[in-house]
Structures are given as C-alpha cells and as structure tokens.
Design a protein around this motif. Structure first.
Motif, PDB file in Angstrom:
ATOM      1  N   GLY A   1       0.809  -1.222   0.000  1.00 22.55           N
ATOM      2  CA  GLY A   1       0.000   0.000   0.000  1.00 22.55           C
ATOM      3  C   GLY A   1       0.838   1.266   0.000  1.00 22.55           C
ATOM      4  O   GLY A   1       0.342   2.347   0.308  1.00 22.55           O
ATOM      5  N   ALA A   2       2.100   1.137  -0.341  1.00 20.91           N
ATOM      6  CA  ALA A   2       2.973   2.310  -0.404  1.00 20.91           C
ATOM      7  C   ALA A   2       2.672   3.077  -1.688  1.00 20.91           C
ATOM      8  O   ALA A   2       2.764   2.528  -2.785  1.00 20.91           O
ATOM      9  CB  ALA A   2       4.435   1.882  -0.371  1.00 20.91           C
ATOM     10  N   GLY A   3       2.287   4.308  -1.549  1.00 20.70           N
ATOM     11  CA  GLY A   3       1.980   5.123  -2.720  1.00 20.70           C
ATOM     12  C   GLY A   3       3.233   5.766  -3.288  1.00 20.70           C
ATOM     13  O   GLY A   3       4.344   5.547  -2.790  1.00 20.70           O
ATOM     14  N   PRO A   4       3.045   6.540  -4.325  1.00 19.78           N
ATOM     15  CA  PRO A   4       4.197   7.225  -4.925  1.00 19.78           C
ATOM     16  C   PRO A   4       4.833   8.203  -3.937  1.00 19.78           C
ATOM     17  O   PRO A   4       4.153   8.758  -3.072  1.00 19.78           O
ATOM     18  CB  PRO A   4       3.602   7.985  -6.105  1.00 19.78           C
ATOM     19  N   ARG A   5       6.122   8.375  -4.077  1.00 21.37           N
ATOM     20  CA  ARG A   5       6.848   9.348  -3.257  1.00 21.37           C
ATOM     21  C   ARG A   5       7.122  10.560  -4.125  1.00 21.37           C
ATOM     22  O   ARG A   5       7.729  10.446  -5.180  1.00 21.37           O
ATOM     23  CB  ARG A   5       8.163   8.757  -2.761  1.00 21.37           C
ATOM     24  N   ARG A   6       6.684  11.697  -3.695  1.00 24.58           N
ATOM     25  CA  ARG A   6       6.894  12.919  -4.457  1.00 24.58           C
ATOM     26  C   ARG A   6       8.321  13.419  -4.239  1.00 24.58           C
ATOM     27  O   ARG A   6       8.801  13.484  -3.104  1.00 24.58           O
ATOM     28  CB  ARG A   6       5.916  13.998  -4.019  1.00 24.58           C
ATOM     29  N   THR A   7       8.956  13.762  -5.328  1.00 27.21           N
ATOM     30  CA  THR A   7      10.312  14.300  -5.244  1.00 27.21           C
ATOM     31  C   THR A   7      10.345  15.523  -4.347  1.00 27.21           C
ATOM     32  O   THR A   7      11.269  15.703  -3.551  1.00 27.21           O
ATOM     33  CB  THR A   7      10.823  14.651  -6.650  1.00 27.21           C
ATOM     34  N   ARG A   8       9.335  16.346  -4.430  1.00 25.34           N
ATOM     35  CA  ARG A   8       9.294  17.575  -3.649  1.00 25.34           C
ATOM     36  C   ARG A   8       9.305  17.324  -2.147  1.00 25.34           C
ATOM     37  O   ARG A   8       9.667  18.195  -1.364  1.00 25.34           O
ATOM     38  CB  ARG A   8       8.077  18.405  -4.041  1.00 25.34           C
ATOM     39  N   ASP A   9       8.914  16.139  -1.720  1.00 24.85           N
ATOM     40  CA  ASP A   9       8.861  15.821  -0.301  1.00 24.85           C
ATOM     41  C   ASP A   9      10.130  15.139   0.215  1.00 24.85           C
ATOM     42  O   ASP A   9      10.238  14.853   1.395  1.00 24.85           O
ATOM     43  CB  ASP A   9       7.655  14.920  -0.009  1.00 24.85           C
ATOM     44  N   GLN A  10      11.072  14.895  -0.653  1.00 26.65           N
ATOM     45  CA  GLN A  10      12.297  14.197  -0.269  1.00 26.65           C
ATOM     46  C   GLN A  10      13.367  15.216   0.127  1.00 26.65           C
ATOM     47  O   GLN A  10      13.475  16.279  -0.478  1.00 26.65           O
ATOM     48  CB  GLN A  10      12.803  13.375  -1.454  1.00 26.65           C
ATOM     49  N   ALA A  11      14.143  14.863   1.107  1.00 30.57           N
ATOM     50  CA  ALA A  11      15.246  15.730   1.526  1.00 30.57           C
ATOM     51  C   ALA A  11      16.354  15.699   0.466  1.00 30.57           C
ATOM     52  O   ALA A  11      16.522  14.700  -0.237  1.00 30.57           O
ATOM     53  CB  ALA A  11      15.799  15.245   2.861  1.00 30.57           C
ATOM     54  N   VAL A  12      17.066  16.788   0.364  1.00 30.00           N
ATOM     55  CA  VAL A  12      18.192  16.862  -0.567  1.00 30.00           C
ATOM     56  C   VAL A  12      19.407  16.258   0.123  1.00 30.00           C
ATOM     57  O   VAL A  12      19.869  16.773   1.143  1.00 30.00           O
ATOM     58  CB  VAL A  12      18.476  18.325  -0.979  1.00 30.00           C
ATOM     59  N   ARG A  13      19.904  15.159  -0.432  1.00 32.90           N
ATOM     60  CA  ARG A  13      21.083  14.526   0.160  1.00 32.90           C
ATOM     61  C   ARG A  13      22.301  15.419  -0.023  1.00 32.90           C
ATOM     62  O   ARG A  13      22.513  15.969  -1.098  1.00 32.90           O
ATOM     63  CB  ARG A  13      21.347  13.177  -0.499  1.00 32.90           C
ATOM     64  N   GLY A  14      23.083  15.557   1.014  1.00 35.04           N
ATOM     65  CA  GLY A  14      24.291  16.372   0.939  1.00 35.04           C
ATOM     66  C   GLY A  14      24.043  17.857   1.094  1.00 35.04           C
ATOM     67  O   GLY A  14      24.944  18.664   0.868  1.00 35.04           O
ATOM     68  N   ALA A  15      22.838  18.243   1.468  1.00 40.74           N
ATOM     69  CA  ALA A  15      22.509  19.669   1.594  1.00 40.74           C
ATOM     70  C   ALA A  15      23.407  20.369   2.611  1.00 40.74           C
ATOM     71  O   ALA A  15      23.700  21.553   2.466  1.00 40.74           O
ATOM     72  CB  ALA A  15      21.044  19.848   1.973  1.00 40.74           C
ATOM     73  N   GLY A  16      23.862  19.644   3.591  1.00 40.81           N
ATOM     74  CA  GLY A  16      24.729  20.233   4.605  1.00 40.81           C
ATOM     75  C   GLY A  16      26.069  20.688   4.057  1.00 40.81           C
ATOM     76  O   GLY A  16      26.707  21.581   4.606  1.00 40.81           O
ATOM     77  N   ASN A  17      26.496  20.089   2.968  1.00 40.39           N
ATOM     78  CA  ASN A  17      27.773  20.442   2.337  1.00 40.39           C
ATOM     79  C   ASN A  17      27.598  21.381   1.146  1.00 40.39           C
ATOM     80  O   ASN A  17      28.573  21.690   0.466  1.00 40.39           O
ATOM     81  CB  ASN A  17      28.488  19.179   1.860  1.00 40.39           C
ATOM     82  N   ALA A  18      26.380  21.809   0.893  1.00 37.92           N
ATOM     83  CA  ALA A  18      26.105  22.603  -0.304  1.00 37.92           C
ATOM     84  C   ALA A  18      26.871  23.920  -0.325  1.00 37.92           C
ATOM     85  O   ALA A  18      27.403  24.308  -1.366  1.00 37.92           O
ATOM     86  CB  ALA A  18      24.611  22.862  -0.430  1.00 37.92           C
ATOM     87  N   ALA A  19      26.945  24.617   0.783  1.00 36.67           N
ATOM     88  CA  ALA A  19      27.606  25.917   0.802  1.00 36.67           C
ATOM     89  C   ALA A  19      29.077  25.778   0.423  1.00 36.67           C
ATOM     90  O   ALA A  19      29.596  26.555  -0.395  1.00 36.67           O
ATOM     91  CB  ALA A  19      27.461  26.569   2.171  1.00 36.67           C
ATOM     92  N   GLU A  20      29.730  24.791   0.984  1.00 38.69           N
ATOM     93  CA  GLU A  20      31.145  24.554   0.674  1.00 38.69           C
ATOM     94  C   GLU A  20      31.336  24.156  -0.787  1.00 38.69           C
ATOM     95  O   GLU A  20      32.219  24.665  -1.477  1.00 38.69           O
ATOM     96  CB  GLU A  20      31.669  23.447   1.592  1.00 38.69           C
ATOM     97  N   PHE A  21      30.492  23.267  -1.261  1.00 37.19           N
ATOM     98  CA  PHE A  21      30.556  22.810  -2.649  1.00 37.19           C
ATOM     99  C   PHE A  21      30.337  23.976  -3.618  1.00 37.19           C
ATOM    100  O   PHE A  21      31.097  24.164  -4.569  1.00 37.19           O
ATOM    101  CB  PHE A  21      29.502  21.725  -2.888  1.00 37.19           C
TER     102      PHE A  21
END
Length: 80
Positions: free
Chosen positions: A24-44
């Motif tokens: 019964g798992a429905g679709p997962r919306r991309t908009r609801d997913q966390a961005v992986r590596g967001a903590g390193n985004a500023a440095e990158f």
C-alpha cells in the motif's frame, strides 16, 4: 525506501514495484524528499563559484546554474 537488486534490473524493478503496491505504499513525491548532501552545499557551491570565476569568465550562464542549484537546496520546493 529503495532497493538494490541482483540479476536482471527490469525483473528486480518490477518485483520491487509489486512489493510496494502490495504494502500500500503510494508514490513518493520528489518535492517531499530531503536533498542529500545539503549540509555540504555551501562549501561545494563556493568551490564551484571559485572555479567558474577562473575558468569561465564572461559566461553568466555558469553562475546562473549555480544560483539555481543553491535555490533548489536552500529554498522550499516551489520557490527553488
């Protein structure tokens, strides 16, 4: 939840999809997913901006691309 499959990826993907439907798992919306590596985004992004400044002078599109990536990481989905 994602899955890693052994063997034929099509068969494995179909089996995984059937398993999700059975649970019964429905679709997962991309908009609801966390961005992986967001903590390193500023440095990158800072490192990429420095590289662009050296190698892509007079190319505003490269900086605009980095601005878009930054917005996608920092802002809510609709704003990013």
């Amino acid at each position: 939840m994602d899955a890693v499959v052994a063997g034929d990826v099509i068969d494995g993907g179909v089996a995984f999809a059937r398993e999700l439907v059975a649970r019964g798992a429905g679709p997962r919306r991309t908009r609801d997913q966390a961005v992986r590596g967001a903590g390193n985004a500023a440095e990158f992004l800072a490192a990429k901006r420095a590289l662009v400044a050296k190698t892509m002078r007079n190319r505003p599109s490269a900086l605009a691309l980095l601005d878009a990536i930054e917005a996608a990481v920092k802002l809510p989905f609709a704003e990013g």
